[in-house]
Motif scaffolding. Structure first.
Motif, PDB file in Angstrom:
ATOM      1  N   ILE A  43      43.221  40.964  49.967  1.00 29.25           N
ATOM      2  CA  ILE A  43      41.909  40.405  50.331  1.00 29.25           C
ATOM      3  C   ILE A  43      41.595  40.549  51.810  1.00 29.25           C
ATOM      4  CG2 ILE A  43      41.961  38.738  48.424  1.00 29.25           C
ATOM      5  CD1 ILE A  43      42.292  36.555  50.653  1.00 29.25           C
ATOM      6  N   ASN A  44      42.605  40.808  52.638  1.00 33.60           N
ATOM      7  CA  ASN A  44      42.324  40.995  54.064  1.00 33.60           C
ATOM      8  C   ASN A  44      42.029  42.451  54.414  1.00 33.60           C
ATOM      9  OD1 ASN A  44      42.692  38.263  54.386  1.00 33.60           O
ATOM     10  ND2 ASN A  44      44.831  38.457  55.038  1.00 33.60           N
ATOM     11  N   GLY A  45      42.204  43.330  53.437  1.00 31.12           N
ATOM     12  CA  GLY A  45      41.883  44.740  53.668  1.00 31.12           C
ATOM     13  C   GLY A  45      40.450  45.030  53.267  1.00 31.12           C
ATOM     14  N   GLN A  46      40.152  46.331  53.171  1.00 30.29           N
ATOM     15  CA  GLN A  46      38.792  46.680  52.787  1.00 30.29           C
ATOM     16  C   GLN A  46      38.601  46.481  51.288  1.00 30.29           C
ATOM     17  OE1 GLN A  46      36.799  50.717  53.085  1.00 30.29           O
ATOM     18  NE2 GLN A  46      36.959  50.135  55.243  1.00 30.29           N
ATOM     19  N   CYS A  47      37.506  45.847  50.908  1.00 30.59           N
ATOM     20  CA  CYS A  47      37.194  45.634  49.491  1.00 30.59           C
ATOM     21  C   CYS A  47      35.899  46.361  49.170  1.00 30.59           C
ATOM     22  CB  CYS A  47      36.994  44.148  49.188  1.00 30.59           C
ATOM     23  SG  CYS A  47      38.452  43.122  49.516  1.00 30.59           S
ATOM     24  N   PHE A  48      35.806  46.902  47.965  1.00 26.44           N
ATOM     25  CA  PHE A  48      34.544  47.526  47.576  1.00 26.44           C
ATOM     26  C   PHE A  48      34.181  47.149  46.152  1.00 26.44           C
ATOM     27  CE2 PHE A  48      38.123  50.274  48.320  1.00 26.44           C
ATOM     28  CZ  PHE A  48      38.409  50.835  47.085  1.00 26.44           C
ATOM     29  N   PHE A  49      32.876  46.917  45.957  1.00 26.85           N
ATOM     30  CA  PHE A  49      32.342  46.549  44.648  1.00 26.85           C
ATOM     31  C   PHE A  49      32.005  47.846  43.936  1.00 26.85           C
ATOM     32  CE2 PHE A  49      29.157  44.629  41.734  1.00 26.85           C
ATOM     33  CZ  PHE A  49      29.884  43.522  41.315  1.00 26.85           C
ATOM     34  N   GLN A  50      32.564  48.028  42.767  1.00 20.85           N
ATOM     35  CA  GLN A  50      32.552  49.341  42.142  1.00 20.85           C
ATOM     36  C   GLN A  50      32.159  49.232  40.677  1.00 20.85           C
ATOM     37  OE1 GLN A  50      36.252  51.197  42.993  1.00 20.85           O
ATOM     38  NE2 GLN A  50      35.682  53.112  41.995  1.00 20.85           N
ATOM     39  N   LYS A  51      31.188  50.047  40.261  1.00 20.87           N
ATOM     40  CA  LYS A  51      30.737  50.005  38.869  1.00 20.87           C
ATOM     41  C   LYS A  51      31.243  51.191  38.059  1.00 20.87           C
ATOM     42  CE  LYS A  51      26.588  47.410  39.819  1.00 20.87           C
ATOM     43  NZ  LYS A  51      25.147  47.290  39.663  1.00 20.87           N
TER      44      LYS A  51
END
Ligand code: ATP
Ligand code: MN
Ligand code: MN
Length: 306
Positions: A67-75
């Motif tokens: 959770i401290n790294g990069q997160c991306f919302f992906q469909k």
């Protein structure tokens, strides 16, 4: 007095078809929750969770480095996705677009854990009837200054309104700040009709109690009020799944609760990857066990007050 036996739990075996690499990778570093820990959590709640995530397109919040790294919302699916993850081509997407992501069993979910999917956001329809939602969700978003008691009351008000219209109502914590009131539908009405229905409920709540509710997302209007966010009910809109973990500090999960549990003894982010398995094993009965059985046709739009 005889003390009731406490259910003993053994973590169910994980499907051998999906290999977790770096099982000790910390997905929630401050909470000490690892990739393996998340996989074990899902294995424990899978039976209760499955109806809400199987055979429906899933949007994902992926945080491969935690959770401290990069997160991306992906469909859409990505290159190298595990074979346990199923694919589904959205007929409304361009031919060039990648398929949507879907799972049909626990191994698919473990495949998603392997890929760092820390939140699952299913569509409100299944791939069998993609254009006819089988679930509606009212997302209660408290503005600054709103007490937990008021959020619980808001959920009960939606329950009353749903039941007046012949709909069933179920409630879950969001794992964040609010609550989600969810109703099962017999899939018949289309997306636009369904969203219009939920919009009208949100708008009448705001009209009837303007100090309590707003139905527009404008942040500045939300202070000391609860946004009745109905926008989760459009085609392509999603909301977090029951039992999904949240990519936020605390490793909370979205937990179905019984209506009579809703009150000062629980918190919207109080159920976590760590404490939820014991809660689920010891709760006696699943408050959402009859969810699908309670499905109704979408009622006619309530007529507008003048
Ligand atoms: P809370 O109780 O804190 O409000 P929540 O899950 O209801 O938790 P919201 O912000 O109210 O959070 O809802 C956001 C919803 O929008 C998510 O459930 C998700 O399905 C959807 N969504 C769309 N785009 C994104 C994105 N980029 N990142 C996260 N969620 C997204
Ligand atoms: Mn919300
Ligand atoms: Mn919202």
């Amino acid at each position: 007095a005889v003390t009731a036996p406490v259910a003993t739990r053994t973590t169910p075996e994980l499907p051998s078809s999906v290999k977790l690499t770096h099982p000790d990778r910390l997905y929630w570093p401050d909470d000490g929750v690892t990739k393996q820990g998340l996989a074990n959590y899902y294995a424990e709640v899978w039976e209760a969770m499955a109806p809400f995530v199987v055979d429906r397109p899933l949007a994902l919040l992926r945080c491969p480095d935690g959770i401290n790294g990069q997160c991306f919302f992906q469909k859409h699916v990505w290159r190298g996705a595990n074979k346990a993850i199923k694919l589904f081509k959205d007929p409304q997407d361009d031919a060039s677009e990648e398929p949507l992501v879907m799972i049909s069993a626990l191994e698919g979910l473990i495949g998603l854990v392997q890929a760092g999917a820390l939140e699952l956001h299913p569509w409100g329809s299944t791939i069998k009837k993609l254009e006819q939602p089988d679930t509606i969700i009212m997302d209660l978003d408290p503005g600054e200054g709103v007490s937990w008691e008021r959020i619980c009351d808001a959920a009960r008000e939606i329950k009353a309104r749903f039941e007046d219209l012949g709909l069933a109502a179920f409630v879950k914590t969001s794992g964040g700040k609010g609550l989600h009131v969810v109703s099962p539908l017999k899939p018949k009405a289309d997306w636009d009709t369904t969203k219009a229905f939920t919009k009208q409920i949100a708008e009448s709540m705001a009209a009837d109690s303007p100090d309590e509710f707003v139905s527009v997302i404008t942040k500045s209007k939300r202070k000391n009020k609860i946004l009745v966010d109905y926008l989760r009910n459009g085609r392509n809109a999603t909301a977090v799944a029951a039992y999904s973990s949240r990519a936020r500090k605390g490793a909370a999960v979205s937990m179905p609760v019984a209506w009579d549990e809703l009150g000062p003894n629980i918190r919207p982010d109080g159920f976590t990857v760590e404490n939820a398995p014991a809660h689920v094993a010891n709760r006696g009965s699943d408050p959402w066990a009859d969810f699908r059985k309670a499905a109704q046709l979408l009622p006619k739009l309530p007529s507008k007050r003048r």
